[in-house]
Design an enzyme around this catalytic site. Structure first.
Site, short mmCIF file in Angstrom:
data_model
loop_
_atom_site.label_atom_id
_atom_site.label_comp_id
_atom_site.label_asym_id
_atom_site.label_seq_id
_atom_site.Cartn_x
_atom_site.Cartn_y
_atom_site.Cartn_z
N ARG A 32 -0.24 -0.68 8.17
CA ARG A 32 -0.04 0.61 7.53
C ARG A 32 0.18 1.68 8.60
NH1 ARG A 32 -3.73 2.92 9.49
NH2 ARG A 32 -2.98 4.87 8.62
N GLN A 61 -9.16 5.31 5.14
CA GLN A 61 -8.61 5.08 6.49
C GLN A 61 -9.36 5.90 7.54
OE1 GLN A 61 -6.85 5.63 3.72
NE2 GLN A 61 -4.81 4.76 3.80
N ALA A 89 3.03 5.08 9.20
CA ALA A 89 4.49 5.11 9.19
C ALA A 89 5.16 4.38 10.37
CB ALA A 89 4.96 6.56 9.08
N ASN A 123 2.42 13.47 4.01
CA ASN A 123 1.37 12.74 4.72
C ASN A 123 0.31 12.34 3.69
OD1 ASN A 123 0.31 11.67 7.26
ND2 ASN A 123 -1.32 13.18 7.04
N LYS A 124 -0.68 11.62 4.13
CA LYS A 124 -1.71 11.09 3.24
C LYS A 124 -2.24 12.14 2.27
CE LYS A 124 -2.85 7.74 2.92
NZ LYS A 124 -2.15 6.96 1.85
N ARG A 133 7.26 -0.13 0.39
CA ARG A 133 6.57 1.17 0.25
C ARG A 133 7.65 2.26 0.37
NH1 ARG A 133 1.15 2.23 3.41
NH2 ARG A 133 0.87 3.66 1.65
N ASP A 169 4.32 10.95 7.35
CA ASP A 169 5.06 9.79 6.85
C ASP A 169 6.54 10.08 6.71
OD1 ASP A 169 2.15 9.34 5.87
OD2 ASP A 169 3.16 7.40 5.94
O1 MRU Z 1 -1.03 4.92 3.32
P1 MRU Z 1 -1.08 4.88 4.81
O2 MRU Z 1 -2.43 4.51 5.35
O3 MRU Z 1 0.03 4.03 5.37
O4 MRU Z 1 -0.80 6.37 5.23
C1 MRU Z 1 -0.79 6.71 6.57
C2 MRU Z 1 -0.66 8.15 6.83
O5 MRU Z 1 -0.56 8.96 5.94
C3 MRU Z 1 -0.59 8.55 8.26
O6 MRU Z 1 -1.13 9.82 8.45
C4 MRU Z 1 0.89 8.57 8.70
O7 MRU Z 1 1.52 7.37 8.39
C5 MRU Z 1 1.04 8.84 10.14
S1 MRU Z 1 0.56 7.46 11.12
C6 MRU Z 1 0.88 7.85 12.71
#
Ligand code: MRU
Length: 345
Positions: free
Chosen positions: A45, A192, A47, A243-244, A88, A233
């Site tokens: 997981r 996470q 990006a 982003n998350k 995804r 992302d």
């Molecule tokens: O759903 P995830 O865990 O893949 O989401 C990850 C995020 O939102 C991170 O902040 C993003 O991918 C940046 S990772 C350098």
């Protein structure tokens, strides 16, 4: 730190991020369907890491396709790329990687194409490592000695298959000898922050305090947070950033308290094809991730639950976007156009 993704003897070795931190389990994936599944189930997981995994997954698929006919190979690879594209939807690095692999699928014969796909996947990985190292060094300039930062989700080595983005900046500041400490939000529903970011920071010896997502405003109001830094992302051409889920809330809160809010991401996360961030597709995941924590039900059976995995932060809340090509401030549209990814969608 253990590597999140590694190409080993023609297989993809991954560190299973759903099992961390309780168990450190590696899996050797030898077919692309398992890579697609690992991305869907978020064993891989973040990006940039998703982009790298997709590239290796396509190379893996190509290696196992038994044909001597070039057109047949390309047709089968097209199906593989479609499967990855459906894994995804939000992180644009995934689509950038597919695009690059599509372009790399060239050569006089089947063997040449297979080789050039492996080379391209390794190259994509190498570039992500170097971009995250570079942006971390640049971003560390924004971090002063004694800073307490707040970060959300996980934007570290695990999420990038490299050095990290938001966590990379924090790590680089720490390596420069600045005393920093970090508040980490747990990041419901999949935790996470609690599971991965705390684990990474503790390995770096950086002081870390875990808080629930809803505690951020309390600590900002008390003046305990000097800046917020997150990954991304997908960054649209106007700087609006996916982003998350929960990132938008933190950005609004930071803004209300006069706290700088930074986004750190490699240029592979920029999507110049979307003029507005609100065009970014937001992944909706299973409600069970909300009604259960690690398999244990926490709500009445049959309850309805929503589970958008990402949200959009408008550019007016973003103090700077940190990439390997420099630190950018508003207005973002011009700056992003200048540094946007080499491989456009
Ligand atoms: O759903 P995830 O865990 O893949 O989401 C990850 C995020 O939102 C991170 O902040 C993003 O991918 C940046 S990772 C350098």
């Amino acid at each position: 730190m253990a590597r999140a993704i590694e190409w080993l003897d023609g297989k993809l070795r991954i560190l299973d991020q759903r099992k961390l931190p309780r168990e450190q389990i590696f899996a050797d994936l030898d077919n692309y369907q398992d890579v697609v599944l690992a991305i869907k189930e978020m064993r891989i997981r973040g990006a940039p890491a998703i982009g790298v995994a997709v590239a290796y997954g396509i190379a893996l698929a190509a290696s196992s396709i038994r044909t001597t006919n070039k057109d047949d190979l390309l047709a089968q690879l097209n199906q593989v790329m479609q499967a990855f594209a459906a894994s995804r939807p939000t992180a644009v690095n995934l689509f950038q990687a597919i695009n690059r692999m599509k372009k790399a699928a060239r050569g006089d014969g089947v063997a040449e194409i297979k080789k050039s796909l492996i080379d391209e996947a390794k190259q994509i990985h190498k570039e992500e490592v170097s971009a995250t190292e570079k942006l971390s060094q640049l971003g560390a300039e924004l971090i002063k000695d004694g800073f307490t930062l707040l970060t959300h989700c996980n934007a570290g080595a695990l999420a990038t298959a490299g050095y990290g983005t938001a966590l990379g900046v924090i790590k680089a500041a720490n390596e420069q000898g600045k005393k920093v400490s970090v508040f980490v939000t747990e990041t419901r529903p999949l935790l996470q922050g609690a599971r991965l970011t705390t684990w990474e920071l503790m390995q770096e010896g950086i002081p870390v305090t875990l808080i629930t997502d809803s505690m951020a405003g309390y600590f900002m109001k008390r003046g305990e947070i000097d800046c917020v830094i997150v990954g991304a992302d997908r960054i649209a051409a106007n700087g609006y950033t996916a982003n998350k889920i929960g990132t938008y809330t933190l950005a609004v809160l930071a803004n209300a308290h006069g706290i700088p809010f930074y986004v750190a991401a490699p240029t592979t996360t920029i999507d110049l094809s979307l003029t507005s961030g609100y065009q970014i597709p937001i992944e909706e995941r299973s409600p069970e991730e909300v009604t259960h924590i690690q398999g244990i039900p926490i709500a009445p059976a049959g309850i309805r639950a929503a589970n958008p995995a990402f949200d959009i932060t408008p550019n007016q809340y973003i103090s700077a976007i940190i990439t390997e090509k420099g630190i950018m401030r508003a207005p973002y549209t011009e700056g992003l156009k200048r540094i946007g990814p080499r491989f456009l969608l």
